[in-house]
Design a protein around this motif. Sequence first.
Motif, PDB file in Angstrom:
ATOM      1  N   ALA A  81      46.223  10.360  52.572  1.00  0.00           N
ATOM      2  CA  ALA A  81      45.910  10.791  51.209  1.00  0.00           C
ATOM      3  C   ALA A  81      44.816  11.858  51.196  1.00  0.00           C
ATOM      4  O   ALA A  81      44.914  12.862  50.477  1.00  0.00           O
ATOM      5  CB  ALA A  81      45.478   9.589  50.369  1.00  0.00           C
ATOM      6  N   MET A 101      46.259  15.174  52.603  1.00  0.00           N
ATOM      7  CA  MET A 101      47.183  15.788  51.647  1.00  0.00           C
ATOM      8  C   MET A 101      46.429  16.430  50.481  1.00  0.00           C
ATOM      9  O   MET A 101      46.765  17.531  50.045  1.00  0.00           O
ATOM     10  CB  MET A 101      48.187  14.755  51.125  1.00  0.00           C
ATOM     11  N   ARG A 121      46.541  20.260  50.351  1.00  0.00           N
ATOM     12  CA  ARG A 121      47.603  20.465  49.356  1.00  0.00           C
ATOM     13  C   ARG A 121      48.973  20.474  50.024  1.00  0.00           C
ATOM     14  O   ARG A 121      49.800  21.362  49.805  1.00  0.00           O
ATOM     15  CB  ARG A 121      47.367  21.772  48.593  1.00  0.00           C
ATOM     16  N   LYS A 122      49.189  19.458  50.846  1.00  0.00           N
ATOM     17  CA  LYS A 122      50.451  19.291  51.561  1.00  0.00           C
ATOM     18  C   LYS A 122      51.154  18.032  51.070  1.00  0.00           C
ATOM     19  O   LYS A 122      50.512  17.065  50.660  1.00  0.00           O
ATOM     20  CB  LYS A 122      50.206  19.166  53.062  1.00  0.00           C
ATOM     21  N   GLY A 123      52.477  18.052  51.135  1.00  0.00           N
ATOM     22  CA  GLY A 123      53.255  16.889  50.748  1.00  0.00           C
ATOM     23  C   GLY A 123      53.503  15.961  51.915  1.00  0.00           C
ATOM     24  O   GLY A 123      53.178  16.279  53.070  1.00  0.00           O
ATOM     25  N   PRO A 124      54.082  14.783  51.656  1.00  0.00           N
ATOM     26  CA  PRO A 124      54.328  13.795  52.718  1.00  0.00           C
ATOM     27  C   PRO A 124      55.203  14.321  53.852  1.00  0.00           C
ATOM     28  O   PRO A 124      54.956  14.013  55.019  1.00  0.00           O
ATOM     29  CB  PRO A 124      55.028  12.655  51.968  1.00  0.00           C
ATOM     30  N   LEU A 125      56.240  15.122  53.527  1.00  0.00           N
ATOM     31  CA  LEU A 125      57.123  15.635  54.573  1.00  0.00           C
ATOM     32  C   LEU A 125      56.384  16.582  55.509  1.00  0.00           C
ATOM     33  O   LEU A 125      56.556  16.519  56.738  1.00  0.00           O
ATOM     34  CB  LEU A 125      58.325  16.351  53.937  1.00  0.00           C
ATOM     35  N   ALA A 126      55.547  17.453  54.937  1.00  0.00           N
ATOM     36  CA  ALA A 126      54.754  18.373  55.766  1.00  0.00           C
ATOM     37  C   ALA A 126      53.803  17.586  56.662  1.00  0.00           C
ATOM     38  O   ALA A 126      53.590  17.932  57.827  1.00  0.00           O
ATOM     39  CB  ALA A 126      53.975  19.337  54.877  1.00  0.00           C
ATOM     40  N   LEU A 127      53.240  16.504  56.125  1.00  0.00           N
ATOM     41  CA  LEU A 127      52.321  15.681  56.908  1.00  0.00           C
ATOM     42  C   LEU A 127      53.069  14.955  58.029  1.00  0.00           C
ATOM     43  O   LEU A 127      52.548  14.808  59.139  1.00  0.00           O
ATOM     44  CB  LEU A 127      51.638  14.668  55.986  1.00  0.00           C
ATOM     45  N   TRP A 128      54.259  14.483  57.736  1.00  0.00           N
ATOM     46  CA  TRP A 128      55.092  13.804  58.732  1.00  0.00           C
ATOM     47  C   TRP A 128      55.372  14.729  59.916  1.00  0.00           C
ATOM     48  O   TRP A 128      55.285  14.321  61.076  1.00  0.00           O
ATOM     49  CB  TRP A 128      56.391  13.359  58.067  1.00  0.00           C
TER      50      TRP A 128
END
Length: 246
Positions: free
Chosen positions: A56, A59, A63-70
């Motif tokens: 959290a 992100m 300013r990244k979404g869950p897919l980018a973090l994955w």
Amino acid sequence: MSWRNKNALLVAGAVGLGLLWTTFSGPVLRPHLAGIQVPYLASFLVNLSDVAVMAALVMLAARKGPLALWKMAGLAASPVKPLIWSAFILVPAAVAAALMAPVASDLSANTLLWQGGIFPVIEEVVYRGLAVGALVMLAHWRWWAACLAPALMFGIVHMAQGENPMDAAGIVAITALGGLLFGWLFVRWRFNLWPPILLHVGLNSLWIVFALGETALGGWLGNGLRLAVVVAAIVLSWKMIPRRIA
């Protein structure tokens, strides 16, 4: 200060806060989970909070979404080559342990599942995938600096395993060095998290299945076996992934 530098500073701060939470998550949450009777469930929830808080914070800062973090954490990378690599390392180690050490008297499937499998995976996601990944790819730190801070925190959270100050210091040192190795593997394998996951799971499982030591300190056999695994992991990574780390 440029936008790029400000964003990198925010990401580094987010990782720092996330690492700080991993140090205090147990003392903060465990009193509220004291009523849970299922073995390892309370520890799992504490570890899960480490993932949630770190993810959290990163992100929000980047300013990244869950897919980018994955993807950044190396979980989307292929596990095939790392599986072959880990087999060459861990199968001989398991055979050597089976020949030279007795099976642990307190061995249980539940302990092997949680301490040998689930917890190492969560730790690698937090300390390597999210922390090192964010510091290198989003905060633009050099790889060695990005690996150092998470490795130190990784060592500190294992301090409670020590029964006296000397043992605690030794455990912190060994686990921190292990964290540096896992971080190096993550970067060396082009931000593929599967090599450190597989090696971490393999080493933990060897310690649980065989009587190699009560803690991370281990005995002469456990330490000799660990050294052989570390050397093999570094040499094989160097050969299989011919890449110069920046």
